[in-house]
Design a protein around this motif. Structure first.
Motif, PDB file in Angstrom:
ATOM      1  N   VAL A 119      44.839  56.995 -59.831  1.00 47.76           N
ATOM      2  CA  VAL A 119      45.511  57.694 -60.927  1.00 47.76           C
ATOM      3  C   VAL A 119      45.807  59.111 -60.433  1.00 47.76           C
ATOM      4  O   VAL A 119      44.902  59.829 -60.000  1.00 47.76           O
ATOM      5  N   ARG A 120      47.061  59.483 -60.482  1.00 47.49           N
ATOM      6  CA  ARG A 120      47.473  60.792 -59.981  1.00 47.49           C
ATOM      7  C   ARG A 120      46.787  61.918 -60.760  1.00 47.49           C
ATOM      8  O   ARG A 120      46.587  61.816 -61.972  1.00 47.49           O
ATOM      9  N   LEU A 178      40.314  70.100 -63.481  1.00 49.22           N
ATOM     10  CA  LEU A 178      40.053  68.671 -63.344  1.00 49.22           C
ATOM     11  C   LEU A 178      38.820  68.439 -62.479  1.00 49.22           C
ATOM     12  O   LEU A 178      37.976  67.603 -62.791  1.00 49.22           O
ATOM     13  N   LYS A 179      38.700  69.194 -61.398  1.00 53.26           N
ATOM     14  CA  LYS A 179      37.545  69.056 -60.509  1.00 53.26           C
ATOM     15  C   LYS A 179      36.242  69.316 -61.253  1.00 53.26           C
ATOM     16  O   LYS A 179      35.244  68.623 -61.036  1.00 53.26           O
ATOM     17  N   ILE A 180      36.246  70.295 -62.146  1.00 53.40           N
ATOM     18  CA  ILE A 180      35.049  70.598 -62.939  1.00 53.40           C
ATOM     19  C   ILE A 180      34.687  69.418 -63.836  1.00 53.40           C
ATOM     20  O   ILE A 180      33.520  69.031 -63.940  1.00 53.40           O
ATOM     21  N   SER A 210      34.978  66.442 -74.454  1.00 50.13           N
ATOM     22  CA  SER A 210      36.204  65.702 -74.770  1.00 50.13           C
ATOM     23  C   SER A 210      37.122  65.536 -73.555  1.00 50.13           C
ATOM     24  O   SER A 210      37.729  64.484 -73.373  1.00 50.13           O
ATOM     25  N   ARG A 211      37.226  66.561 -72.720  1.00 49.33           N
ATOM     26  CA  ARG A 211      38.116  66.446 -71.560  1.00 49.33           C
ATOM     27  C   ARG A 211      37.523  65.521 -70.504  1.00 49.33           C
ATOM     28  O   ARG A 211      38.251  64.762 -69.856  1.00 49.33           O
ATOM     29  N   ALA A 212      36.220  65.557 -70.326  1.00 49.34           N
ATOM     30  CA  ALA A 212      35.570  64.617 -69.408  1.00 49.34           C
ATOM     31  C   ALA A 212      35.737  63.196 -69.933  1.00 49.34           C
ATOM     32  O   ALA A 212      36.010  62.264 -69.173  1.00 49.34           O
ATOM     33  N   PHE A 213      35.602  63.010 -71.250  1.00 48.02           N
ATOM     34  CA  PHE A 213      35.789  61.684 -71.843  1.00 48.02           C
ATOM     35  C   PHE A 213      37.214  61.190 -71.615  1.00 48.02           C
ATOM     36  O   PHE A 213      37.419  60.040 -71.212  1.00 48.02           O
ATOM     37  N   ASP A 214      38.198  62.046 -71.866  1.00 50.88           N
ATOM     38  CA  ASP A 214      39.596  61.650 -71.675  1.00 50.88           C
ATOM     39  C   ASP A 214      39.872  61.271 -70.223  1.00 50.88           C
ATOM     40  O   ASP A 214      40.599  60.320 -69.945  1.00 50.88           O
ATOM     41  N   THR A 215      39.276  62.021 -69.300  1.00 58.95           N
ATOM     42  CA  THR A 215      39.444  61.723 -67.880  1.00 58.95           C
ATOM     43  C   THR A 215      38.831  60.370 -67.546  1.00 58.95           C
ATOM     44  O   THR A 215      39.456  59.541 -66.876  1.00 58.95           O
ATOM     45  N   ILE A 275      45.455  65.259 -65.662  1.00 59.81           N
ATOM     46  CA  ILE A 275      45.559  66.571 -66.306  1.00 59.81           C
ATOM     47  C   ILE A 275      46.386  66.468 -67.585  1.00 59.81           C
ATOM     48  O   ILE A 275      46.010  67.022 -68.625  1.00 59.81           O
ATOM     49  N   ALA A 276      47.488  65.732 -67.535  1.00 61.55           N
ATOM     50  CA  ALA A 276      48.330  65.568 -68.725  1.00 61.55           C
ATOM     51  C   ALA A 276      47.570  64.876 -69.853  1.00 61.55           C
ATOM     52  O   ALA A 276      47.777  65.176 -71.026  1.00 61.55           O
ATOM     53  N   ARG A 277      46.681  63.962 -69.507  1.00 58.66           N
ATOM     54  CA  ARG A 277      45.899  63.239 -70.519  1.00 58.66           C
ATOM     55  C   ARG A 277      44.822  64.129 -71.136  1.00 58.66           C
ATOM     56  O   ARG A 277      44.626  64.138 -72.348  1.00 58.66           O
ATOM     57  N   ALA A 278      44.118  64.887 -70.302  1.00 56.24           N
ATOM     58  CA  ALA A 278      43.004  65.691 -70.802  1.00 56.24           C
ATOM     59  C   ALA A 278      43.448  67.029 -71.393  1.00 56.24           C
ATOM     60  O   ALA A 278      42.762  67.575 -72.260  1.00 56.24           O
TER      61      ALA A 278
END
Length: 115
Positions: free
Chosen positions: A59-60, A79-81, A42-47, A65-68
């Motif tokens: 994109v900053r 985020l790097k992961i 889910s976090r990779a998808f959001d990113t 980070i705020a989105r995911a």
């Protein structure tokens, strides 16, 4: 299939964004390679969705980070992961594919064929 990040209507009327062999259907939270669903956390998808929505722009990291991770404090390493997982999933850097570019301040989703 389109060669750029072009919105395409699906049979259900939803917009899909096509890039390379992939289609991103944000409303369904689905990434397809051809017609095959791609497993993506889910976090990779959001990113990915945040980057594709602003294709061509940097994109900053803070915005990603705020989105995911809404309402959660996390380190840049998280985020790097997720970006690393995205690059593996998209075969980024393989066979001439380069979708995600890194800058000092953020990330950019590159349309295929752009520099």
């Amino acid at each position: 299939m389109a060669d750029a990040t072009d919105p395409q209507a699906t049979a259900a009327g939803e917009n899909a964004v096509a890039f390379g062999p992939f289609r991103l259907l944000s409303a369904q939270r689905l990434l397809l390679e051809g017609d095959t669903p791609v497993r993506l956390g889910s976090r990779a998808f959001d990113t990915l969705a945040a980057l594709v929505e602003r294709a061509g722009e940097i994109v900053r990291k803070e915005d990603l980070i705020a989105r995911a991770w809404p309402k959660t404090f996390v380190e840049d390493a998280n985020l790097k992961i997720q970006v690393s997982a995205l690059r593996r999933t998209l075969d980024d850097g393989q066979g001439g594919r380069r979708y995600i570019a890194t800058s000092r301040t953020g990330l950019q989703f590159r349309r295929p064929g752009s520099l």
